[in-house]
Design a protein around this motif. Structure first.
Motif, PDB file in Angstrom:
ATOM      1  N   PHE A   1     -24.313  -8.002  19.932  1.00 28.66           N
ATOM      2  CA  PHE A   1     -23.433  -6.850  20.087  1.00 28.66           C
ATOM      3  C   PHE A   1     -23.356  -6.029  18.796  1.00 28.66           C
ATOM      4  N   ILE A   2     -23.154  -6.699  17.662  1.00 23.00           N
ATOM      5  CA  ILE A   2     -23.025  -5.967  16.394  1.00 23.00           C
ATOM      6  C   ILE A   2     -24.338  -5.280  16.040  1.00 23.00           C
ATOM      7  N   ALA A   3     -25.475  -5.957  16.305  1.00 23.55           N
ATOM      8  CA  ALA A   3     -26.783  -5.345  16.037  1.00 23.55           C
ATOM      9  C   ALA A   3     -26.944  -4.048  16.817  1.00 23.55           C
ATOM     10  N   ALA A   4     -26.444  -4.036  18.053  1.00 28.73           N
ATOM     11  CA  ALA A   4     -26.502  -2.811  18.857  1.00 28.73           C
ATOM     12  C   ALA A   4     -25.464  -1.805  18.369  1.00 28.73           C
ATOM     13  N   PHE A   5     -24.256  -2.285  18.055  1.00 32.56           N
ATOM     14  CA  PHE A   5     -23.147  -1.421  17.659  1.00 32.56           C
ATOM     15  C   PHE A   5     -23.460  -0.585  16.419  1.00 32.56           C
ATOM     16  N   VAL A   6     -24.091  -1.206  15.414  1.00 32.52           N
ATOM     17  CA  VAL A   6     -24.352  -0.483  14.165  1.00 32.52           C
ATOM     18  C   VAL A   6     -25.427   0.587  14.340  1.00 32.52           C
ATOM     19  N   ASN A   7     -26.116   0.542  15.473  1.00 33.90           N
ATOM     20  CA  ASN A   7     -27.134   1.557  15.766  1.00 33.90           C
ATOM     21  C   ASN A   7     -26.640   2.660  16.681  1.00 33.90           C
ATOM     22  N   VAL A   8     -25.648   2.337  17.499  1.00 38.14           N
ATOM     23  CA  VAL A   8     -25.181   3.267  18.527  1.00 38.14           C
ATOM     24  C   VAL A   8     -23.981   4.063  18.017  1.00 38.14           C
ATOM     25  N   ASN A   9     -23.894   5.321  18.402  1.00 36.61           N
ATOM     26  CA  ASN A   9     -22.703   6.123  18.111  1.00 36.61           C
ATOM     27  C   ASN A   9     -21.502   5.404  18.693  1.00 36.61           C
ATOM     28  N   ASP A  10     -20.497   5.095  17.850  1.00 39.25           N
ATOM     29  CA  ASP A  10     -19.396   4.245  18.282  1.00 39.25           C
ATOM     30  C   ASP A  10     -18.645   4.785  19.498  1.00 39.25           C
ATOM     31  N   THR A  11     -18.588   6.090  19.680  1.00 43.90           N
ATOM     32  CA  THR A  11     -17.862   6.651  20.821  1.00 43.90           C
ATOM     33  C   THR A  11     -18.555   6.330  22.139  1.00 43.90           C
TER      34      THR A  11
ATOM     35  N   SER B   1     -21.239  -0.232  29.435  1.00 48.81           N
ATOM     36  CA  SER B   1     -22.158  -0.509  28.321  1.00 48.81           C
ATOM     37  C   SER B   1     -21.888  -1.873  27.707  1.00 48.81           C
ATOM     38  N   ILE B   2     -20.604  -2.196  27.526  1.00 53.13           N
ATOM     39  CA  ILE B   2     -20.248  -3.481  26.923  1.00 53.13           C
ATOM     40  C   ILE B   2     -20.654  -4.634  27.838  1.00 53.13           C
ATOM     41  N   LEU B   3     -20.393  -4.491  29.137  1.00 57.47           N
ATOM     42  CA  LEU B   3     -20.782  -5.538  30.082  1.00 57.47           C
ATOM     43  C   LEU B   3     -22.305  -5.666  30.168  1.00 57.47           C
ATOM     44  N   SER B   4     -23.011  -4.536  30.039  1.00 52.06           N
ATOM     45  CA  SER B   4     -24.478  -4.571  30.043  1.00 52.06           C
ATOM     46  C   SER B   4     -24.998  -5.346  28.843  1.00 52.06           C
ATOM     47  N   LEU B   5     -24.409  -5.079  27.679  1.00 49.62           N
ATOM     48  CA  LEU B   5     -24.790  -5.802  26.468  1.00 49.62           C
ATOM     49  C   LEU B   5     -24.536  -7.296  26.631  1.00 49.62           C
ATOM     50  N   PHE B   6     -23.378  -7.629  27.169  1.00 47.02           N
ATOM     51  CA  PHE B   6     -23.027  -9.043  27.343  1.00 47.02           C
ATOM     52  C   PHE B   6     -24.007  -9.735  28.291  1.00 47.02           C
ATOM     53  N   PHE B   7     -24.308  -9.090  29.409  1.00 44.79           N
ATOM     54  CA  PHE B   7     -25.179  -9.720  30.398  1.00 44.79           C
ATOM     55  C   PHE B   7     -26.591  -9.928  29.849  1.00 44.79           C
ATOM     56  N   VAL B   8     -27.128  -8.920  29.195  1.00 45.48           N
ATOM     57  CA  VAL B   8     -28.485  -9.024  28.660  1.00 45.48           C
ATOM     58  C   VAL B   8     -28.557 -10.065  27.532  1.00 45.48           C
ATOM     59  N   SER B   9     -27.447 -10.279  26.838  1.00 41.63           N
ATOM     60  CA  SER B   9     -27.437 -11.247  25.733  1.00 41.63           C
ATOM     61  C   SER B   9     -27.334 -12.693  26.212  1.00 41.63           C
ATOM     62  N   LEU B  10     -27.028 -12.911  27.486  1.00 39.61           N
ATOM     63  CA  LEU B  10     -26.771 -14.271  27.985  1.00 39.61           C
ATOM     64  C   LEU B  10     -27.905 -15.274  27.736  1.00 39.61           C
TER      65      LEU B  10
END
Length: 313
Positions: free
Chosen positions: A156-166, A186-195
Motif C-alpha cells: 500500500f505505501i509503495a503505491a501511495f508514495v507514487n499516487v496523488n494522495d487525493t 482503489s483501497i479495496l483493489s490494492l488490498f485484494f491484489v496484495s493478498l
C-alpha cells in the motif's frame, strides 16, 4: 562488526519478504493508477529496508535474551554464535530506527500527513512484533500480522508514495476540523491484489514456527502451530499457496490485472513439487527454505508479468 556478521544479524537473505511487496506495489501503481514517482520510491525503499533490518535485529536480540535453552543461546542464535556485544546491537538498532524514522518523515512532507499515521502504526507493530514482555511473534497472531503489515502495508505505501494522495487517501486539516478522504474502490483493489503477497509472507512465518515448534515450546514461545497442531499448520500452508492463485484469477476477471498475469498459473507445477517436499517433512535445515522458494517463484513471476503488462497500457 564485520559486514558479514551484520548481514547475519539482520538476516539479509530474508529481505525478499519486503522487496516483493515493494516492487509489486510500485508496479501496480504504475499499471492501475498510471503513476510513478522515482524520488519517493527510492526514499521509501531505503527506509523500508533499514526498518526491516532493525526489526530482525530486535528479534534476534529478544530471542537471545529470553532463551531458556543454553544450547540455542550459544550455538543457534547469531549473537551467541558470533559473540556480538549486546550494547553494540542496541546502538545499531537505535541508529537504524532513527534513520528509518527520518526518511519516513521526509516522505510525509513529500506526500500527505496520513502517511505519518500509517507509518507510525507500522513502526509500532514492527517494534513490538519482537519487543516487550509478550511480543507478537511469540503469540498465534504472528502469521496474520506479519502477512498483513508486510504484504499489504508495504504494498500500500509503495503505491501511495507514487499516487496523488487525493486519488487514494488523504488527511486534510482546516482550523479545528479535519477531513479524511479516500477512494474506497482503489483501497479495496490494492488490498485484494496484495493478498498473494500477504499469504506468502505469512507462510514464511508459519513454516518457521512449524519447523521450530519443539524448540519454541522449550523456549516458551507459543505460536500458531502450537495451538492448531503441526498437521493443521501444514494444511494451512498449502491452502494459502493455492488461494494466491485464486486471487490472481479473480483479479484478472475484475479487471484489476491484465490477462497476461494468468501465465502465472504455469508456476503451479513447480509449486506443487515444492509443497510435496514440505508436506513430507518440516525440518528447519532442510525444508524451511521451501517457504522462501515459494515466494520467490510466485512473486518474481508476478513482478515480471506485471512489468510486461505495462507494455500493453
Amino acid at each position: 562488526m564485520p559486514i558479514t556478521t551484520f548481514f547475519k544479524l539482520v538476516e539479509i537473505q530474508t529481505k525478499l519478504a519486503s522487496l516483493f511487496p515493494f516492487l509489486l506495489g510500485t508496479l501496480f501503481a504504475a499499471y492501475y493508477f498510471n503513476a510513478f514517482n522515482l524520488v519517493n520510491t527510492l526514499i521509501f525503499f531505503v527506509a523500508m529496508l533499514i526498518f526491516d533490518m532493525t526489526t530482525t535485529a530486535i528479534n534476534n536480540l529478544m530471542d537471545y535474551q529470553k532463551a531458556k535453552d543454553k544450547g540455542y543461546k550459544d550455538e543457534v542464535n547469531v549473537i551467541g554464535q558470533e559473540k556480538i556485544s549486546e550494547k553494540l546491537i542496541i546502538r545499531l538498532i537505535i541508529g537504524m530506527l532513527i534513520a528509518a524514522m527520518l526518511l519516513g518523515i521526509l516522505l510525509v512532507f513529500r506526500t500527505n500527513i496520513i502517511l505519518l499515521v500509517i507509518g507510525a502504526g507500522c513502526f509500532f507493530i514492527g517494534v513490538f512484533y519482537t519487543f516487550g514482555p509478550i511480543p507478537i511473534s511469540r503469540m498465534p497472531l504472528g502469521e496474520p500480522i506479519s502477512g498483513l503489515v508486510m504484504g499489504f502495508g508495504i504494498f500500500f505505501i509503495a503505491a501511495f508514495v507514487n499516487v496523488n494522495d487525493t486519488n487514494l487517501l488523504s488527511l486534510l486539516f482546516s482550523k479545528q476540523s479535519f477531513i479524511l478522504e479516500g477512494n474506497l474502490v482503489s483501497i479495496l483493489s490494492l488490498f485484494f491484489v496484495s493478498l498473494p503477497t500477504v499469504f506468502f509472507i505469512a507462510n514464511i512465518m508459519l513454516a518457521n514456527n512449524t519447523c521450530d515448534l519443539e524448540q519454541d515450546i522449550v523456549n516458551h514461545r507459543y505460536t500458531l502451530p502450537f495451538y492448531i497442531g503441526k498437521k493443521q499448520a501444514v494444511r494451512l500452508f498449502n491452502v494459502l499457496v493455492y488461494l494466491s492463485y485464486v486471487v490472481i484469477v479473480v483479479a484478472v476477471l475484475l479487471g484489476l490485472l491484465h490477462p497476461v498475469l494468468l501465465l502465472l498459473l504455469g508456476t503451479i507445477i513447480p509449486m506443487r513439487k515444492n509443497l510435496a517436499l514440505y508436506n513430507d517433512k518440516q525440518v528447519k535445515s532442510e525444508t524451511f527454505v521451501i517457504a522462501i522458494k515459494n515466494i520467490v517463484l510466485f512473486s518474481s513471476s508476478e513482478v515480471v508479468l506485471l512489468a510486461v503488462s505495462l507494455l500493453f497500457k
